[in-house]
Design an enzyme around this catalytic site. Structure first.
Site, PDB file in Angstrom:
ATOM      1  N   LYS A  55       6.450  -6.307  11.092  1.00  0.00           N
ATOM      2  CA  LYS A  55       6.104  -5.605   9.859  1.00  0.00           C
ATOM      3  C   LYS A  55       7.294  -4.925   9.193  1.00  0.00           C
ATOM      4  O   LYS A  55       7.362  -4.798   7.972  1.00  0.00           O
ATOM      5  CB  LYS A  55       5.012  -4.563  10.170  1.00  0.00           C
ATOM      6  CG  LYS A  55       4.490  -3.802   8.966  1.00  0.00           C
ATOM      7  CD  LYS A  55       3.328  -2.897   9.392  1.00  0.00           C
ATOM      8  CE  LYS A  55       2.782  -2.114   8.207  1.00  0.00           C
ATOM      9  NZ  LYS A  55       3.679  -1.050   7.765  1.00  0.00           N
ATOM     10  N   THR A  76       4.031   1.497  -0.772  1.00  0.00           N
ATOM     11  CA  THR A  76       4.797   1.477  -2.024  1.00  0.00           C
ATOM     12  C   THR A  76       3.962   2.053  -3.162  1.00  0.00           C
ATOM     13  O   THR A  76       4.458   2.859  -3.974  1.00  0.00           O
ATOM     14  CB  THR A  76       5.217   0.033  -2.350  1.00  0.00           C
ATOM     15  OG1 THR A  76       6.003  -0.474  -1.268  1.00  0.00           O
ATOM     16  CG2 THR A  76       6.019  -0.031  -3.640  1.00  0.00           C
ATOM     17  N   ALA A 108      -3.861   1.694  12.893  1.00  0.00           N
ATOM     18  CA  ALA A 108      -5.174   1.548  12.265  1.00  0.00           C
ATOM     19  C   ALA A 108      -5.984   0.420  12.874  1.00  0.00           C
ATOM     20  O   ALA A 108      -7.199   0.404  12.746  1.00  0.00           O
ATOM     21  CB  ALA A 108      -5.021   1.318  10.771  1.00  0.00           C
ATOM     22  N   ARG A 132       1.730   8.636   6.963  1.00  0.00           N
ATOM     23  CA  ARG A 132       1.969   8.557   8.406  1.00  0.00           C
ATOM     24  C   ARG A 132       3.453   8.306   8.690  1.00  0.00           C
ATOM     25  O   ARG A 132       4.176   7.790   7.850  1.00  0.00           O
ATOM     26  CB  ARG A 132       1.174   7.404   9.016  1.00  0.00           C
ATOM     27  CG  ARG A 132      -0.326   7.564   8.963  1.00  0.00           C
ATOM     28  CD  ARG A 132      -1.024   6.353   9.551  1.00  0.00           C
ATOM     29  NE  ARG A 132      -0.702   5.151   8.814  1.00  0.00           N
ATOM     30  CZ  ARG A 132      -0.871   3.919   9.289  1.00  0.00           C
ATOM     31  NH1 ARG A 132      -1.325   3.734  10.506  1.00  0.00           N
ATOM     32  NH2 ARG A 132      -0.560   2.867   8.559  1.00  0.00           N
ATOM     33  N   PHE A 143       3.751  -8.879  -9.295  1.00  0.00           N
ATOM     34  CA  PHE A 143       4.901  -9.728  -8.990  1.00  0.00           C
ATOM     35  C   PHE A 143       5.257 -10.509 -10.244  1.00  0.00           C
ATOM     36  O   PHE A 143       4.396 -10.751 -11.107  1.00  0.00           O
ATOM     37  CB  PHE A 143       4.583 -10.693  -7.843  1.00  0.00           C
ATOM     38  CG  PHE A 143       4.550 -10.053  -6.487  1.00  0.00           C
ATOM     39  CD1 PHE A 143       5.602 -10.213  -5.598  1.00  0.00           C
ATOM     40  CD2 PHE A 143       3.464  -9.287  -6.086  1.00  0.00           C
ATOM     41  CE1 PHE A 143       5.577  -9.626  -4.337  1.00  0.00           C
ATOM     42  CE2 PHE A 143       3.424  -8.699  -4.836  1.00  0.00           C
ATOM     43  CZ  PHE A 143       4.485  -8.862  -3.955  1.00  0.00           C
ATOM     44  N   LYS A 192       0.820  -1.215   0.000  1.00  0.00           N
ATOM     45  CA  LYS A 192       0.000   0.000   0.000  1.00  0.00           C
ATOM     46  C   LYS A 192       0.850   1.260   0.000  1.00  0.00           C
ATOM     47  O   LYS A 192       0.628   2.169  -0.817  1.00  0.00           O
ATOM     48  CB  LYS A 192      -0.941  -0.031   1.210  1.00  0.00           C
ATOM     49  CG  LYS A 192      -1.808   1.205   1.397  1.00  0.00           C
ATOM     50  CD  LYS A 192      -2.987   0.915   2.290  1.00  0.00           C
ATOM     51  CE  LYS A 192      -2.612   0.214   3.565  1.00  0.00           C
ATOM     52  NZ  LYS A 192      -1.740   1.002   4.460  1.00  0.00           N
ATOM     53  N   PHE A 225      -3.605  -0.426   7.140  1.00  0.00           N
ATOM     54  CA  PHE A 225      -4.123  -1.781   6.977  1.00  0.00           C
ATOM     55  C   PHE A 225      -5.186  -1.823   5.872  1.00  0.00           C
ATOM     56  O   PHE A 225      -5.130  -1.065   4.917  1.00  0.00           O
ATOM     57  CB  PHE A 225      -4.640  -2.337   8.305  1.00  0.00           C
ATOM     58  CG  PHE A 225      -3.537  -2.587   9.312  1.00  0.00           C
ATOM     59  CD1 PHE A 225      -2.414  -3.318   8.961  1.00  0.00           C
ATOM     60  CD2 PHE A 225      -3.609  -2.074  10.599  1.00  0.00           C
ATOM     61  CE1 PHE A 225      -1.388  -3.557   9.873  1.00  0.00           C
ATOM     62  CE2 PHE A 225      -2.589  -2.304  11.523  1.00  0.00           C
ATOM     63  CZ  PHE A 225      -1.486  -3.042  11.147  1.00  0.00           C
ATOM     64  N   TRP A 248       7.215  -0.854  -7.606  1.00  0.00           N
ATOM     65  CA  TRP A 248       8.316  -1.412  -6.801  1.00  0.00           C
ATOM     66  C   TRP A 248       9.546  -1.603  -7.679  1.00  0.00           C
ATOM     67  O   TRP A 248      10.661  -1.274  -7.282  1.00  0.00           O
ATOM     68  CB  TRP A 248       7.890  -2.756  -6.195  1.00  0.00           C
ATOM     69  CG  TRP A 248       8.915  -3.333  -5.261  1.00  0.00           C
ATOM     70  CD1 TRP A 248       9.015  -3.122  -3.918  1.00  0.00           C
ATOM     71  CD2 TRP A 248      10.011  -4.189  -5.612  1.00  0.00           C
ATOM     72  NE1 TRP A 248      10.097  -3.800  -3.398  1.00  0.00           N
ATOM     73  CE2 TRP A 248      10.733  -4.463  -4.431  1.00  0.00           C
ATOM     74  CE3 TRP A 248      10.447  -4.753  -6.816  1.00  0.00           C
ATOM     75  CZ2 TRP A 248      11.858  -5.284  -4.405  1.00  0.00           C
ATOM     76  CZ3 TRP A 248      11.571  -5.568  -6.800  1.00  0.00           C
ATOM     77  CH2 TRP A 248      12.263  -5.829  -5.602  1.00  0.00           C
TER      78      TRP A 248
END
Length: 556
Positions: free
Chosen positions: A105, A73, A273, A94, A381, A71, A301, A409
């Site tokens: 994480k 990224t 969150a 944030r 991916f 998210k 999230f 990415w």
């Protein structure tokens, strides 16, 4: 393949003064924290207050899985893509918490070639905002205990102290503690508790405040305890507001940094969150809207938590109205939701994709309830197949939402151009008719039921006897008009992290409810959610190191 931190460390950063110039901020309106970080002055925020607002784009996601969604990224890459298209854009994110950074994480600076930098600074101490919040929180706790020690003029019932100490680290041993042990001079013996800093009400207060005056007003309303008559005792009653505000005055100013492609980024505030409201500060978002034509922000999230709270709490309190939503998913995560083990996700499996895509479907439906146009993006991916991508594309288009691939990415802004064009097209052709899910005049219980049934898909809510008593008391005290901030697992639409996909025939179990009177919402604890997380068996911290030259490794 280079790691995120290697990519970030090899990047050539522009001086933050040059980044500021690109959005017409003079050097005199910056408060520098070295070469590459700065706070934006109050004077500048006042200067731009009459500027026209840009478009507000919220980035959210399906429920997180071990397969990864990307998210942040996507948020960063989308902002960079706007720059590639010659658009004036800014990212508003944030600040990361140290707890997840050293836990499971990792950091929250994006990834690959779509990162905000300096990455190490951002994920560690940054500009000290979280330290200021921690200090203000614990100052209030110290003043509270000292008041009781010095005679307890306010007749505080030590059995009804609700203010907790905090620290910005995952440490389960601090969830339930005893303070005041020792001699009479060491204070009253009582049970106490710690939360993680990002769950502190002061974090929520800072992120929802419009300015310093509003901050002080909200700090003063925070309830720390109840007296022997059952009446609330506030931070204002303890005369703690001025000292807390002094600690927070610089933390209230938004932070300016940049992406790998020199797109300006405001990174400010960071409530969790799953146990708080999960959005960056109102001040930062509103400032970004005055500075640029497009603002990309995110909520933590999945959309069941972050986006719901962005809409029902942040937008309700601030008056913000989103113009579009980007909903991030990955084929790997959808197959995981379809019951496939993480080790098997690299293989094409259309059956698993069909079984798991209900999770995406529910999030699409939820965002559409708020009247905001949706663009679904697949964070790609190398293992994704053409058939899998076409399956998701048709699925989304059949549900009247736009679709675009994202390769940010791997390719940075260039990999987000398809998505950026789709977002611009959506902004130009689809009007946002933003509406809240519920109105203020609903009872607290009905608000909980509304979110649980309409957003999570629950059959009903089940309230513990404790929660029922607490809700009744909160309404008697006049807090019934507040929105609800649901503290729920991020891993499932339900309150059971094991129920993946789009679960049905479940209840949401509410065990506790309390008011964050300064923030202006009711916190509702469901399932087994904790406000102080613990570390896993092998925390990320054990892989982090710094060499003799001061170069950090293992941070991600």
């Amino acid at each position: 393949m280079k790691t995120d931190i290697q990519i970030a460390q090899e990047a050539l950063l522009d001086p933050i003064t040059k980044i500021a110039e690109s959005i017409e901020i003079d050097a005199e309106d910056l408060e520098l924290y070295g070469k590459y970080k700065a706070k934006i002055s109050d004077t500048y925020l006042q200067k731009i207050s009459s500027n026209k607002n840009g478009k507000l784009i919220l980035v959210t996601a399906i429920n997180p899985t071990p397969a990864g969604e990307g998210k942040t990224t996507t948020s960063v890459g989308l902002g960079q893509a706007f720059g590639k298209l010659g658009k004036k854009a800014m990212i508003a994110l944030r600040e990361p918490s140290l707890g997840p950074c050293f836990g499971v994480k990792g950091g929250a600076a994006g990834g690959g070639y779509a990162q905000v930098v300096p990455m190490e600074d951002l994920n560690l101490h940054f500009t000290g905002d979280f330290h200021a919040i921690t200090s203000a929180n614990n100052l209030l706790a110290a003043i509270l205990d000292n008041h009781i020690q010095q005679g307890n003029e306010l007749e505080i019932d030590t059995r009804q102290i609700v203010w907790k100490r905090c620290m910005d680290m995952n440490d389960r041993s601090l969830r339930n503690i005893v303070v005041g042990l020792g001699t009479k001079a060491d204070g009253f013996v009582r049970e106490d508790h710690f939360t993680i800093t990002v769950a502190s009400e002061i974090m929520a207060v800072l992120c929802l405040s419009e300015d310093l005056k509003d901050l002080k007003d909200r700090l003063g309303k925070m309830i720390v305890a109840y007296n022997f008559q059952g009446k609330p005792v506030t931070a204002s009653d303890l005369n703690a507001v001025g000292a807390m505000a002094a600690l927070l005055k610089d933390a209230l100013k938004p932070n300016l940094i940049q992406t790998l492609e020199h797109t300006p980024a405001i990174v400010h505030g960071g409530p969790f969150a799953n146990i708080a409201h999960g959005c960056n500060s109102v001040i930062a978002t509103k400032a970004a809207l005055k500075m640029t034509d497009y603002v990309i922000t995110e909520a933590g999230f999945g959309a069941d938590l972050g986006a719901e709270k962005f809409f029902n709490i942040k937008c309700r309190i601030s008056g913000l109205k989103p113009d579009a939503v980007v909903l991030v998913a990955t084929i790997r995560a959808l197959k995981y939701n379809g019951g496939i083990a993480k080790s098997e996700l690299n293989h094409e499996n259309l059956n698993a994709l069909a079984n798991g895509i209900g999770n995406l479907e529910k999030h699409i439906e939820n965002i559409q309830k708020f009247g905001v146009p949706v663009v679904v993006t697949l964070n790609t991916f190398s293992s994704d197949t053409k058939e899998e991508i076409l399956f998701v594309k048709k699925f989304c288009e059949d549900r009247h939402c736009e679709f675009a691939l994202s390769e940010v990415w791997e390719k940075g802004g260039q990999g987000g151009i398809e998505l950026a064009k789709k977002v611009i097209e959506t902004l130009e052709n689809k009007m946002s008719n933003f509406q809240l899910l519920y109105q203020d005049n609903l009872s607290i219980q009905e608000k909980i039921r509304k979110v649980s049934k309409e957003i999570y898909g629950a059959d009903e809510i089940t309230l513990s006897s404790t929660a029922k008593r607490q809700i009744e008391k909160l309404e008697d005290l006049g807090f019934g008009s507040f929105p609800v901030c649901m503290a729920k697992t991020q891993y499932s639409l339900s309150d059971n992290p094991e129920l993946l996909g789009r679960p049905s025939h479940f209840n949401i179990h509410v065990r506790e409810a309390y008011v964050a009177a300064g923030a202006g919402f009711i916190v509702v604890l469901t399932g087994s959610i904790m406000t102080m997380p613990g570390l896993p068996k092998t925390p990320a911290a054990v892989r982090i190191d710094v060499d003799d030259n001061g170069t950090i490794t293992g941070l991600f």
